[in-house]
Write a protein that holds these residues in place. Structure first.
Motif, PDB file in Angstrom:
ATOM      1  N   ALA A  11       0.841  -1.194   0.000  1.00  0.00           N
ATOM      2  CA  ALA A  11       0.000   0.000   0.000  1.00  0.00           C
ATOM      3  C   ALA A  11       0.876   1.244   0.000  1.00  0.00           C
ATOM      4  O   ALA A  11       1.787   1.376   0.811  1.00  0.00           O
ATOM      5  N   GLY A  12       0.620   2.139  -0.930  1.00  0.00           N
ATOM      6  CA  GLY A  12       1.384   3.377  -1.015  1.00  0.00           C
ATOM      7  C   GLY A  12       2.581   3.313  -1.924  1.00  0.00           C
ATOM      8  O   GLY A  12       3.221   4.331  -2.182  1.00  0.00           O
ATOM      9  N   ASP A  13       2.944   2.124  -2.447  1.00  0.00           N
ATOM     10  CA  ASP A  13       4.101   2.028  -3.332  1.00  0.00           C
ATOM     11  C   ASP A  13       3.845   2.694  -4.676  1.00  0.00           C
ATOM     12  O   ASP A  13       4.735   3.304  -5.262  1.00  0.00           O
ATOM     13  N   ALA A  14       2.645   2.530  -5.210  1.00  0.00           N
ATOM     14  CA  ALA A  14       2.326   3.125  -6.501  1.00  0.00           C
ATOM     15  C   ALA A  14       1.481   4.372  -6.297  1.00  0.00           C
ATOM     16  O   ALA A  14       0.785   4.509  -5.302  1.00  0.00           O
ATOM     17  N   LEU A  15       1.565   5.281  -7.232  1.00  0.00           N
ATOM     18  CA  LEU A  15       0.849   6.536  -7.124  1.00  0.00           C
ATOM     19  C   LEU A  15      -0.526   6.408  -7.756  1.00  0.00           C
ATOM     20  O   LEU A  15      -0.681   5.836  -8.834  1.00  0.00           O
ATOM     21  N   ALA A  16      -1.526   6.953  -7.097  1.00  0.00           N
ATOM     22  CA  ALA A  16      -2.865   6.961  -7.671  1.00  0.00           C
ATOM     23  C   ALA A  16      -2.965   8.093  -8.686  1.00  0.00           C
ATOM     24  O   ALA A  16      -2.235   9.074  -8.617  1.00  0.00           O
ATOM     25  N   GLY A  17      -3.885   7.947  -9.623  1.00  0.00           N
ATOM     26  CA  GLY A  17      -4.116   9.026 -10.565  1.00  0.00           C
ATOM     27  C   GLY A  17      -3.573   8.725 -11.946  1.00  0.00           C
ATOM     28  O   GLY A  17      -2.837   7.759 -12.150  1.00  0.00           O
ATOM     29  N   PRO A  18      -3.915   9.581 -12.914  1.00  0.00           N
ATOM     30  CA  PRO A  18      -3.531   9.345 -14.301  1.00  0.00           C
ATOM     31  C   PRO A  18      -2.076   9.711 -14.576  1.00  0.00           C
ATOM     32  O   PRO A  18      -1.399  10.342 -13.761  1.00  0.00           O
ATOM     33  N   LEU A  19      -1.618   9.297 -15.760  1.00  0.00           N
ATOM     34  CA  LEU A  19      -0.280   9.614 -16.234  1.00  0.00           C
ATOM     35  C   LEU A  19      -0.376  10.616 -17.372  1.00  0.00           C
ATOM     36  O   LEU A  19      -1.390  10.701 -18.059  1.00  0.00           O
ATOM     37  N   VAL A  20       0.718  11.341 -17.571  1.00  0.00           N
ATOM     38  CA  VAL A  20       0.843  12.234 -18.719  1.00  0.00           C
ATOM     39  C   VAL A  20       2.002  11.732 -19.569  1.00  0.00           C
ATOM     40  O   VAL A  20       3.094  11.465 -19.052  1.00  0.00           O
ATOM     41  N   SER A  21       1.756  11.591 -20.866  1.00  0.00           N
ATOM     42  CA  SER A  21       2.801  11.153 -21.789  1.00  0.00           C
ATOM     43  C   SER A  21       2.878  12.135 -22.946  1.00  0.00           C
ATOM     44  O   SER A  21       1.863  12.432 -23.586  1.00  0.00           O
ATOM     45  N   VAL A  22       4.083  12.638 -23.209  1.00  0.00           N
ATOM     46  CA  VAL A  22       4.284  13.633 -24.254  1.00  0.00           C
ATOM     47  C   VAL A  22       5.327  13.104 -25.240  1.00  0.00           C
ATOM     48  O   VAL A  22       6.434  12.714 -24.845  1.00  0.00           O
ATOM     49  N   ALA A  23       4.975  13.116 -26.531  1.00  0.00           N
ATOM     50  CA  ALA A  23       5.902  12.625 -27.554  1.00  0.00           C
ATOM     51  C   ALA A  23       5.447  13.113 -28.927  1.00  0.00           C
ATOM     52  O   ALA A  23       4.248  13.284 -29.159  1.00  0.00           O
ATOM     53  N   PRO A  24       6.396  13.308 -29.846  1.00  0.00           N
ATOM     54  CA  PRO A  24       7.835  13.260 -29.600  1.00  0.00           C
ATOM     55  C   PRO A  24       8.360  14.606 -29.113  1.00  0.00           C
ATOM     56  O   PRO A  24       7.871  15.652 -29.509  1.00  0.00           O
ATOM     57  N   VAL A  25       9.360  14.539 -28.247  1.00  0.00           N
ATOM     58  CA  VAL A  25      10.082  15.725 -27.818  1.00  0.00           C
ATOM     59  C   VAL A  25      11.439  15.690 -28.516  1.00  0.00           C
ATOM     60  O   VAL A  25      12.172  14.697 -28.403  1.00  0.00           O
ATOM     61  N   ALA A  26      11.769  16.726 -29.238  1.00  0.00           N
ATOM     62  CA  ALA A  26      13.023  16.766 -29.993  1.00  0.00           C
ATOM     63  C   ALA A  26      14.152  17.262 -29.101  1.00  0.00           C
ATOM     64  O   ALA A  26      14.064  18.340 -28.509  1.00  0.00           O
ATOM     65  N   PHE A  27      15.209  16.462 -29.010  1.00  0.00           N
ATOM     66  CA  PHE A  27      16.394  16.835 -28.252  1.00  0.00           C
ATOM     67  C   PHE A  27      17.512  17.235 -29.217  1.00  0.00           C
ATOM     68  O   PHE A  27      17.522  16.783 -30.363  1.00  0.00           O
ATOM     69  N   PRO A  28      18.433  18.076 -28.778  1.00  0.00           N
ATOM     70  CA  PRO A  28      19.549  18.447 -29.659  1.00  0.00           C
ATOM     71  C   PRO A  28      20.257  17.208 -30.198  1.00  0.00           C
ATOM     72  O   PRO A  28      20.571  16.282 -29.443  1.00  0.00           O
ATOM     73  N   SER A  29      20.507  17.191 -31.501  1.00  0.00           N
ATOM     74  CA  SER A  29      21.052  15.990 -32.125  1.00  0.00           C
ATOM     75  C   SER A  29      22.029  16.354 -33.234  1.00  0.00           C
ATOM     76  O   SER A  29      21.907  15.911 -34.369  1.00  0.00           O
ATOM     77  N   ARG A  30      22.985  17.171 -32.903  1.00  0.00           N
ATOM     78  CA  ARG A  30      23.998  17.601 -33.861  1.00  0.00           C
ATOM     79  C   ARG A  30      24.818  16.414 -34.356  1.00  0.00           C
ATOM     80  O   ARG A  30      25.176  15.528 -33.579  1.00  0.00           O
ATOM     81  N   ASP A  31      25.118  16.417 -35.639  1.00  0.00           N
ATOM     82  CA  ASP A  31      25.918  15.359 -36.279  1.00  0.00           C
ATOM     83  C   ASP A  31      25.271  13.985 -36.159  1.00  0.00           C
ATOM     84  O   ASP A  31      25.963  12.963 -36.214  1.00  0.00           O
ATOM     85  N   ARG A  32      23.968  13.947 -36.023  1.00  0.00           N
ATOM     86  CA  ARG A  32      23.224  12.691 -35.950  1.00  0.00           C
ATOM     87  C   ARG A  32      22.371  12.578 -37.211  1.00  0.00           C
ATOM     88  O   ARG A  32      21.708  13.543 -37.587  1.00  0.00           O
ATOM     89  N   PRO A  33      22.335  11.419 -37.884  1.00  0.00           N
ATOM     90  CA  PRO A  33      21.594  11.321 -39.146  1.00  0.00           C
ATOM     91  C   PRO A  33      20.082  11.415 -38.995  1.00  0.00           C
ATOM     92  O   PRO A  33      19.377  11.533 -39.989  1.00  0.00           O
ATOM     93  N   ALA A  34      19.584  11.355 -37.796  1.00  0.00           N
ATOM     94  CA  ALA A  34      18.150  11.528 -37.547  1.00  0.00           C
ATOM     95  C   ALA A  34      17.987  12.281 -36.238  1.00  0.00           C
ATOM     96  O   ALA A  34      18.798  12.162 -35.316  1.00  0.00           O
TER      97      ALA A  34
END
Length: 248
Positions: A11-34
């Motif tokens: 009891a109490g190990d997991a959090l009650a309530g909904p989740l938020v999921s955000v995607a896609p989030v673009a991160f800096p990707s210099r010299d990366r082919p994608a």
């Protein structure tokens, strides 16, 4: 697989309530082919959120090997109070780069480890996406979780050192910000344990030194997961990270 997201161990190990999921989030990707794209999944809570970077596998499925996969695991971790970040590595089937003319193809093993560190380098990106969540992320408590080839990635971030087949040198991708990890169904040692075809197609798996992997790590392996296409010793191969590393 049963979805245990709403069932805490105590009891109490997991959090009650909904989740938020955000995607896609673009991160800096210099010299990366994608572009480096990441999914963030968090619980709707005011608590501080330790961080988990979840590294996907190299399997043949189209979307499991990307930020779109592992929803049951990502959601469970988020429901347990973590901010879960899922990068799409360059070997993802969604990107079509596995057969590219690149010395890193098809596994992009070195790039994968860099992705994990790059995500941690640029957490400030989240300030613009979900500022309230970004201010609650606990950068003093960071773990990496990886499945299959993602387990290999997690092992590298935790200190395991594969030998670069191009140079013959050990590669150290240890990120000291990561204090613990989970390695699931990951490649084991190379040498005579490796399937000859795998040694030809994935030469980086020929030699991995686990003796430098010191942080606390949970190693998960299935006793029927023989992975004959990769090794000749059977399911125990995927427990090498447990037996050969010095960490707890």
């Amino acid at each position: 697989m049963t979805d245990h997201i709403a069932i805490p161990a105590r009891a109490g190990d997991a959090l009650a309530g909904p989740l938020v999921s955000v995607a896609p989030v673009a991160f800096p990707s210099r010299d990366r082919p994608a572009e480096l794209q990441v999914r963030l999944t968090v619980p709707m809570t005011d608590r501080a959120l330790p961080i988990v970077v979840l590294s996907h596998g190299h399997g043949p499925s189209q979307y499991v090997s990307s930020l779109y996969g592992y929803a049951p695991l990502a959601n469970y971790l988020a429901a347990s109070g973590f901010a879960v970040l899922q990068p799409t590595h360059l070997d993802s089937a969604t990107l079509g780069l596995r057969h590219a003319d690149s010395p890193e193809a098809p596994l992009y093993w070195r790039s994968r480890a860099r992705d994990v560190s790059s995500v941690l380098d640029h957490l400030g990106v989240l300030d613009k996406v979900i500022p309230d969540v970004a201010t609650r992320m606990d950068t003093g408590r960071i773990a990496v979780v990886g499945h299959s080839m993602g387990g290999h990635t997690a092992s590298m971030v935790l200190g395991a050192q594969p030998r670069d087949p191009a140079t013959g040198h050990r590669v150290n991708a240890r990120d000291e910000r990561v204090s613990a990890g989970v390695v699931m169904a990951a490649p084991g040692r190379g040498g005579d344990a490796l399937n000859p075809r795998a040694a030809r197609d994935y030469p980086v798996l020929k030699d991995t030194d686990f003796t430098t992997m010191a942080p606390p790590t949970l190693v998960v392996a299935g006793d029927q997961d023989h992975a004959h296409h990769l090794n000749v010793v059977g399911a125990a191969w995927q427990t090498d990270a447990f037996h050969l590393s010095p960490g707890p």
